[in-house]
Design a protein around this motif. Structure first.
Motif, PDB file in Angstrom:
ATOM      1  N   THR A  89       0.744  -1.215  -0.207  1.00  0.00           N
ATOM      2  CA  THR A  89      -0.004  -0.091   0.241  1.00  0.00           C
ATOM      3  C   THR A  89       1.100   1.237  -0.158  1.00  0.00           C
ATOM      4  N   ILE A  90       1.981   1.030   0.751  1.00  0.00           N
ATOM      5  CA  ILE A  90       2.669   2.475   1.030  1.00  0.00           C
ATOM      6  C   ILE A  90       3.495   2.719  -0.396  1.00  0.00           C
ATOM      7  N   ALA A  91       3.689   1.602  -0.957  1.00  0.00           N
ATOM      8  CA  ALA A  91       4.782   1.873  -2.096  1.00  0.00           C
ATOM      9  C   ALA A  91       3.860   2.121  -3.357  1.00  0.00           C
ATOM     10  N   ALA A  92       2.576   2.441  -3.409  1.00  0.00           N
ATOM     11  CA  ALA A  92       1.833   2.727  -4.395  1.00  0.00           C
ATOM     12  C   ALA A  92       2.501   3.991  -5.418  1.00  0.00           C
ATOM     13  N   PRO A  93       2.627   3.574  -6.663  1.00  0.00           N
ATOM     14  CA  PRO A  93       3.407   4.561  -7.648  1.00  0.00           C
ATOM     15  C   PRO A  93       3.035   5.963  -7.301  1.00  0.00           C
ATOM     16  N   LEU A  94       4.105   6.932  -7.360  1.00  0.00           N
ATOM     17  CA  LEU A  94       3.792   8.281  -7.192  1.00  0.00           C
ATOM     18  C   LEU A  94       3.947   9.008  -8.418  1.00  0.00           C
ATOM     19  N   ASP A  95       3.207   9.959  -8.712  1.00  0.00           N
ATOM     20  CA  ASP A  95       3.269  10.846 -10.042  1.00  0.00           C
ATOM     21  C   ASP A  95       4.609  11.833  -9.830  1.00  0.00           C
ATOM     22  N   PHE A  96       4.803  12.205  -8.514  1.00  0.00           N
ATOM     23  CA  PHE A  96       5.903  13.222  -8.337  1.00  0.00           C
ATOM     24  C   PHE A  96       6.342  12.777  -6.781  1.00  0.00           C
ATOM     25  N   LEU A  97       7.749  13.333  -6.332  1.00  0.00           N
ATOM     26  CA  LEU A  97       8.278  13.279  -5.183  1.00  0.00           C
ATOM     27  C   LEU A  97       8.267  14.511  -4.810  1.00  0.00           C
ATOM     28  N   GLY A  98       7.782  15.148  -3.624  1.00  0.00           N
ATOM     29  CA  GLY A  98       8.381  16.372  -3.048  1.00  0.00           C
ATOM     30  C   GLY A  98       9.447  16.468  -2.372  1.00  0.00           C
ATOM     31  N   VAL A  99      10.404  17.287  -2.483  1.00  0.00           N
ATOM     32  CA  VAL A  99      11.716  17.166  -1.570  1.00  0.00           C
ATOM     33  C   VAL A  99      11.995  18.525  -0.864  1.00  0.00           C
ATOM     34  N   ASN A 100      11.889  18.456   0.551  1.00  0.00           N
ATOM     35  CA  ASN A 100      12.272  19.780   1.120  1.00  0.00           C
ATOM     36  C   ASN A 100      13.885  19.702   1.683  1.00  0.00           C
ATOM     37  N   TYR A 101      14.440  20.698   1.404  1.00  0.00           N
ATOM     38  CA  TYR A 101      15.949  20.549   1.549  1.00  0.00           C
ATOM     39  C   TYR A 101      16.364  21.830   2.310  1.00  0.00           C
ATOM     40  N   TYR A 102      16.956  21.888   3.357  1.00  0.00           N
ATOM     41  CA  TYR A 102      17.490  22.943   4.194  1.00  0.00           C
ATOM     42  C   TYR A 102      18.953  22.918   4.371  1.00  0.00           C
ATOM     43  N   CYS A 103      19.432  21.721   4.668  1.00  0.00           N
ATOM     44  CA  CYS A 103      20.891  21.772   5.061  1.00  0.00           C
ATOM     45  C   CYS A 103      21.236  20.188   5.137  1.00  0.00           C
ATOM     46  N   ARG A 104      22.815  20.310   5.062  1.00  0.00           N
ATOM     47  CA  ARG A 104      23.421  18.995   5.091  1.00  0.00           C
ATOM     48  C   ARG A 104      23.310  18.672   6.742  1.00  0.00           C
ATOM     49  N   MET A 105      23.389  17.460   7.060  1.00  0.00           N
ATOM     50  CA  MET A 105      23.485  17.094   8.519  1.00  0.00           C
ATOM     51  C   MET A 105      24.959  16.748   8.853  1.00  0.00           C
ATOM     52  N   HIS A 106      25.704  17.139   9.902  1.00  0.00           N
ATOM     53  CA  HIS A 106      26.910  16.576  10.129  1.00  0.00           C
ATOM     54  C   HIS A 106      26.952  15.941  11.371  1.00  0.00           C
ATOM     55  N   ILE A 107      27.341  14.520  11.212  1.00  0.00           N
ATOM     56  CA  ILE A 107      26.963  13.542  12.317  1.00  0.00           C
ATOM     57  C   ILE A 107      28.376  12.933  13.099  1.00  0.00           C
ATOM     58  N   ALA A 108      28.249  12.742  14.335  1.00  0.00           N
ATOM     59  CA  ALA A 108      29.203  12.185  15.019  1.00  0.00           C
ATOM     60  C   ALA A 108      28.667  10.808  15.877  1.00  0.00           C
ATOM     61  N   ALA A 109      29.547  10.105  16.120  1.00  0.00           N
ATOM     62  CA  ALA A 109      29.157   8.847  16.950  1.00  0.00           C
ATOM     63  C   ALA A 109      28.850   9.181  18.301  1.00  0.00           C
ATOM     64  N   GLY A 110      27.832   8.584  18.910  1.00  0.00           N
ATOM     65  CA  GLY A 110      27.606   8.837  20.408  1.00  0.00           C
ATOM     66  C   GLY A 110      26.466   9.667  20.466  1.00  0.00           C
ATOM     67  N   ALA A 111      25.264   9.208  21.250  1.00  0.00           N
ATOM     68  CA  ALA A 111      24.061  10.131  21.445  1.00  0.00           C
ATOM     69  C   ALA A 111      24.614  11.212  22.411  1.00  0.00           C
ATOM     70  N   ASP A 112      23.625  12.311  22.507  1.00  0.00           N
ATOM     71  CA  ASP A 112      23.772  13.375  23.409  1.00  0.00           C
ATOM     72  C   ASP A 112      22.343  13.355  23.801  1.00  0.00           C
ATOM     73  N   ALA A 113      22.223  12.726  24.983  1.00  0.00           N
ATOM     74  CA  ALA A 113      20.819  12.678  25.372  1.00  0.00           C
ATOM     75  C   ALA A 113      20.280  14.031  26.142  1.00  0.00           C
TER      76      ALA A 113
END
Ligand code: PNW
Length: 450
Positions: free
Chosen positions: A276-300
């Motif tokens: 159901t979720i994979a129903a073919p799409l007529d278009f994909l909308g993409v919102n883009y603001y920035c890249r994300m810079h990622i380090a290991a280890g959580a910051d609770a």
């Protein structure tokens, strides 16, 4: 001159809760309840009035026409159409959107409608909200009611805006409502949102209607060259990008993340859901603001810390300029994510950039003109990157700048201004900023002159 394809759509975007106001004439949403709790929203701001677009929609459409927009992306407030979430539609709500659509069409502006931009009716939340499958059914009824009213005039239909934010921030943190800060709840909500999208697709299809969904995507950059940071960035990519893209475009959740989440994801998917979720799409909308810079280890302690945990955290890159949100300005990230999308998903439908923009401080000169040179540079850089992605073969049909108006920036209230048009929230006066005038020139030229 960097020209865009013929027929490329040039738009601006808004969302119902962020601009409409008119709160007395709609039902309550989870955002109204959230705003009512002191400490949730900066300065105690609410969206009861916002930009009063509910009262000033005609003026706002005239402004769009003056700027030369050829498309406008807005959302329909579910609680305005169905105040209790289900049942009989409220005529006043449907009529409001019907008048708006007519006014846009009269000006030659293509309406791009989003059904869900986070304002879940409170009555549905009280019955479990996106944790329950009954909300999926309610959404499909809502979609049908809006289609019945506007389906003859609106061609571009988007089911959801940013299910990652609605689920992972809404259910997985306490930053946005319903603020459950519960990882298993976030995964459940995400699945039901995707299912609501998939079930609505066949309901919305028909005539010349094009149906899609909007996801927010970010390239992930490991903070260092260590193997730990590389693995953390890959998990963050799974949490943020692939958890949504893969079910939509491949019909399966990414196995590495399903394994990582383990018991938190048990029992969420029922037989048939993924098809159901994979129903073919007529278009994909993409919102883009920035890249994300990622380090290991959580910051609770970080309010954005992912739940379910992914053992990774976002860090600020040094030496990269940032917006007033603290988001790094890295225009090439837009090209990167689009080129990657095309490489990863051979059947990728046409893409619309449904949001791209930035919060910056602007200033008024003595004559009353509002200047936002940093936004002009932000937009110029991102449109350049978009032009490169198109040249590289990505089929992008349009671009919507976020946002047309300064507006209610969620938990940041009115403190962060994303508009190309300045709004004085005391007088409701609209003043196009330098960026709006610059964008008008881009539209007129169908591209970038410099
Ligand atoms: C988008 N992130 O939200 C929304 O669609 C808009 O309603 C909102 O005003 C705009 O961006 C600016 O914030 C996002 O953390 C919120 O990656 C958070 C993220 C991305 C998009």
């Amino acid at each position: 001159m960097r020209e865009f394809p013929d027929g490329f759509r040039w738009g601006a975007a808004t969302s119902a809760y962020q601009i409409e106001g008119g709160a007395a004439e709609r039902g309550r949403s989870i955002w109204d309840s959230f705003c009512a709790v002191p400490g949730n929203v900066y300065h105690g701001d609410t969206a009861d009035v916002a930009c009063d677009h509910y009262g000033r929609w005609a003026e706002d459409v005239a402004l769009m026409a003056e700027l030369g927009l050829t498309a406008y992306r807005f959302s329909v407030a579910w609680p305005r159409v169905l105040p209790a979430g289900t049942g009989e539609p409220d005529r006043r709500g449907l009529d409001f959107y019907s008048r708006l659509v007519d006014a846009l069409l009269e000006r030659g502006i293509e309406p791009a409608l989003t059904l869900y931009h986070w304002d879940l009716p409170e009555a549905l939340h009280e019955r479990g909200g996106w944790l329950e499958r009954s909300t999926v059914d309610a959404f499909v009824d809502f979609a049908g009611a809006v289609r019945d009213q506007l389906g003859d005039r609106v061609r571009l239909w988007t089911t959801l805006n940013e299910p990652w934010v609605a689920a992972m921030l809404g259910y997985g943190t306490s930053l946005l409502p319903p603020a459950l800060a519960d990882g298993a709840a976030a995964l459940r909500a995400a699945h039901h949102l995707l299912l609501a999208h998939g079930q609505a697709v066949p309901v919305l299809r028909g005539g010349d209607r094009q149906v899609g969904i909007t996801v927010n995507l970010s390239p992930m950059v490991p903070a260092t060259s260590s193997a730990e940071d590389a693995a953390a960035a890959e998990r963050f990519d799974g949490y943020h990008n692939r958890w949504f893209l893969d079910p939509l475009l491949r019909g399966a959740y990414p196995q590495d993340m399903a394994d990582w989440y383990g018991a938190a994801f048990d029992g969420v998917v029922a037989p048939g859901d993924l098809a159901t979720i994979a129903a073919p799409l007529d278009f994909l909308g993409v919102n883009y603001y920035c890249r994300m810079h990622i380090a290991a280890g959580a910051d609770a302690a970080d309010p954005l810390t992912p739940r379910p945990a992914v053992g990774a955290r976002q860090v600020s890159p040094s030496g990269v300029p940032a917006t007033a949100m603290g988001w790094p300005v890295e225009p090439d990230g837009l090209r990167q994510i689009l080129v990657r999308l095309r490489a990863d998903h051979p059947g990728l439908p046409p893409v619309y950039i449904t949001e791209n923009g930035a919060a910056f401080h602007d200033y008024a000169d003595p004559a009353g003109a509002v200047h936002d040179p940093e936004r002009v540079e932000y937009l110029r850089g991102h449109l350049g990157a978009l032009h490169e992605a198109i040249a590289a073969g990505v089929d992008v049909r349009g671009y919507f700048c976020w946002s047309l108006l300064d507006n209610f920036e969620w938990h940041q209230g009115y403190a962060k201004r994303f508009g190309i048009v300045h709004v004085d929230f005391a007088s409701q006066r609209r003043t196009p900023k330098t960026s709006a005038r610059w964008y008008s020139e881009v539209i007129r030229a169908n591209g970038l002159r410099s």
